[in-house]
Every structure is written in structure tokens, then in C-alpha cells.
Motif scaffolding. Structure first.
Motif, short mmCIF file in Angstrom:
data_model
loop_
_atom_site.label_atom_id
_atom_site.label_comp_id
_atom_site.label_asym_id
_atom_site.label_seq_id
_atom_site.Cartn_x
_atom_site.Cartn_y
_atom_site.Cartn_z
N VAL A 55 -10.40 -3.68 -25.68
CA VAL A 55 -9.26 -3.69 -24.76
C VAL A 55 -9.35 -2.48 -23.82
O VAL A 55 -9.55 -1.37 -24.29
CB VAL A 55 -7.93 -3.66 -25.55
N PRO A 56 -9.23 -2.68 -22.50
CA PRO A 56 -9.31 -1.53 -21.59
C PRO A 56 -8.08 -0.64 -21.71
O PRO A 56 -7.00 -1.07 -22.08
CB PRO A 56 -9.37 -2.18 -20.21
N ASP A 57 -8.28 0.62 -21.39
CA ASP A 57 -7.17 1.58 -21.42
C ASP A 57 -6.19 1.28 -20.29
O ASP A 57 -6.54 0.66 -19.28
CB ASP A 57 -7.69 3.01 -21.27
N ALA A 58 -4.98 1.75 -20.45
CA ALA A 58 -3.96 1.53 -19.42
C ALA A 58 -4.32 2.23 -18.12
O ALA A 58 -4.03 1.75 -17.04
CB ALA A 58 -2.61 2.00 -19.92
N ALA A 59 -4.96 3.38 -18.20
CA ALA A 59 -5.30 4.13 -17.00
C ALA A 59 -6.40 3.44 -16.19
O ALA A 59 -6.55 3.71 -15.02
CB ALA A 59 -5.75 5.54 -17.38
N GLN A 60 -7.15 2.56 -16.80
CA GLN A 60 -8.22 1.88 -16.11
C GLN A 60 -7.77 0.56 -15.49
O GLN A 60 -8.56 -0.14 -14.89
CB GLN A 60 -9.38 1.61 -17.06
N ALA A 61 -6.51 0.24 -15.64
CA ALA A 61 -6.02 -1.06 -15.16
C ALA A 61 -5.95 -1.09 -13.63
O ALA A 61 -6.15 -2.14 -13.04
CB ALA A 61 -4.65 -1.36 -15.76
N PHE A 62 -5.66 0.02 -12.98
CA PHE A 62 -5.53 0.07 -11.53
C PHE A 62 -6.51 1.10 -10.99
O PHE A 62 -6.69 2.17 -11.57
CB PHE A 62 -4.11 0.46 -11.11
N SER A 63 -7.09 0.80 -9.85
CA SER A 63 -7.97 1.78 -9.22
C SER A 63 -7.13 2.82 -8.48
O SER A 63 -5.93 2.67 -8.27
CB SER A 63 -8.92 1.08 -8.25
N GLU A 64 -7.80 3.88 -8.07
CA GLU A 64 -7.10 4.95 -7.37
C GLU A 64 -6.57 4.46 -6.02
O GLU A 64 -5.47 4.83 -5.60
CB GLU A 64 -8.06 6.12 -7.17
N LYS A 65 -7.33 3.60 -5.36
CA LYS A 65 -6.90 3.06 -4.06
C LYS A 65 -5.63 2.23 -4.22
O LYS A 65 -4.72 2.31 -3.39
CB LYS A 65 -8.02 2.21 -3.48
N GLU A 66 -5.57 1.41 -5.29
CA GLU A 66 -4.38 0.60 -5.52
C GLU A 66 -3.16 1.46 -5.82
O GLU A 66 -2.04 1.15 -5.41
CB GLU A 66 -4.62 -0.37 -6.67
N GLN A 69 -1.92 2.85 -2.52
CA GLN A 69 -1.23 1.82 -1.74
C GLN A 69 0.17 1.57 -2.29
O GLN A 69 1.11 1.36 -1.53
CB GLN A 69 -2.04 0.52 -1.75
N PHE A 70 0.32 1.59 -3.61
CA PHE A 70 1.64 1.43 -4.20
C PHE A 70 2.54 2.61 -3.81
O PHE A 70 3.72 2.43 -3.50
CB PHE A 70 1.54 1.33 -5.72
N GLY A 71 2.00 3.82 -3.83
CA GLY A 71 2.77 5.00 -3.47
C GLY A 71 3.24 4.99 -2.03
O GLY A 71 4.34 5.46 -1.72
N LEU A 72 2.42 4.42 -1.14
CA LEU A 72 2.82 4.36 0.27
C LEU A 72 4.03 3.47 0.48
O LEU A 72 4.78 3.63 1.44
CB LEU A 72 1.65 3.84 1.12
N VAL A 73 4.26 2.51 -0.39
CA VAL A 73 5.43 1.64 -0.30
C VAL A 73 6.58 2.21 -1.12
O VAL A 73 7.74 2.21 -0.69
CB VAL A 73 5.08 0.21 -0.79
#
Length: 95
Positions: A55-66, A69-73
């Protein structure tokens, strides 16, 4: 490729849980066997460890770019409500 891998992993997880639920219970009191449940417990532990390792870690679920982009909104959205709440508190005079 990632979707098919996640689908295989989810099916394997369901099958593993079904298998573990069968080995989780002891034999009936009428049955007398030596070391009851010793062999399935060892293989169940190994299977559970293998499943958790895949199972992948929670921190690896989203890339830094994503995340950026979430922070910009999110930041302007949150800032508007924060400033509106401050303005309302200051105009009411009740802090």
C-alpha cells in the motif's frame, strides 16, 4: 498501468481479508488437534505484512505539482472567508 495495479491490489486485499476471517476463529471444542491454529497464524501474519507493504504511503498519493495547484485555489478561497469574518466581527463590535 496504475489503475490496473490498484485494481489487482484491491482484489488481493479483499481475498486476503476473506481468507484471514476464516483463519481467525478457533476450531470447535469437540476437535482435539495439537497446536491448533499455529500454521495458519504464521501464514496469515506473512500475508498481512505483504499486503501492508504494497500500500502506498499517504504522502505519495499526490505529487508536489498537484499540491501547489490545490494551494492556489484553497488559499484565496480561505482568505476571502477569513477576511469576511474579521470584517463582520469588527462591524458588530463583539469580539
Amino acid at each position: 498501468m496504475a489503475r490496473s495495479g490498484s485494481m489487482v491490489m484491491s482484489i488481493a486485499l479483499l481475498l486476503g481479508c476473506a481468507w484471514l476471517s476464516q483463519t481467525a476463529f478457533l476450531a470447535a471444542p469437540g476437535q482435539t488437534t495439537s497446536l491448533r491454529g499455529a500454521a495458519p497464524a504464521a501464514s496469515a501474519t506473512a500475508l498481512a505484512g505483504f499486503m501492508l507493504a504494497e500500500v502506498p504511503d499517504a504522502a505519495q498519493a499526490f505529487s508536489e505539482k498537484e499540491q501547489y495547484q490545490f494551494g492556489l485555489v484553497f488559499i484565496p478561497f480561505f482568505l476571502v472567508f477569513y477576511v469576511a469574518a474579521l470584517v463582520r466581527m469588527f462591524t458588530l463590535g463583539k469580539l
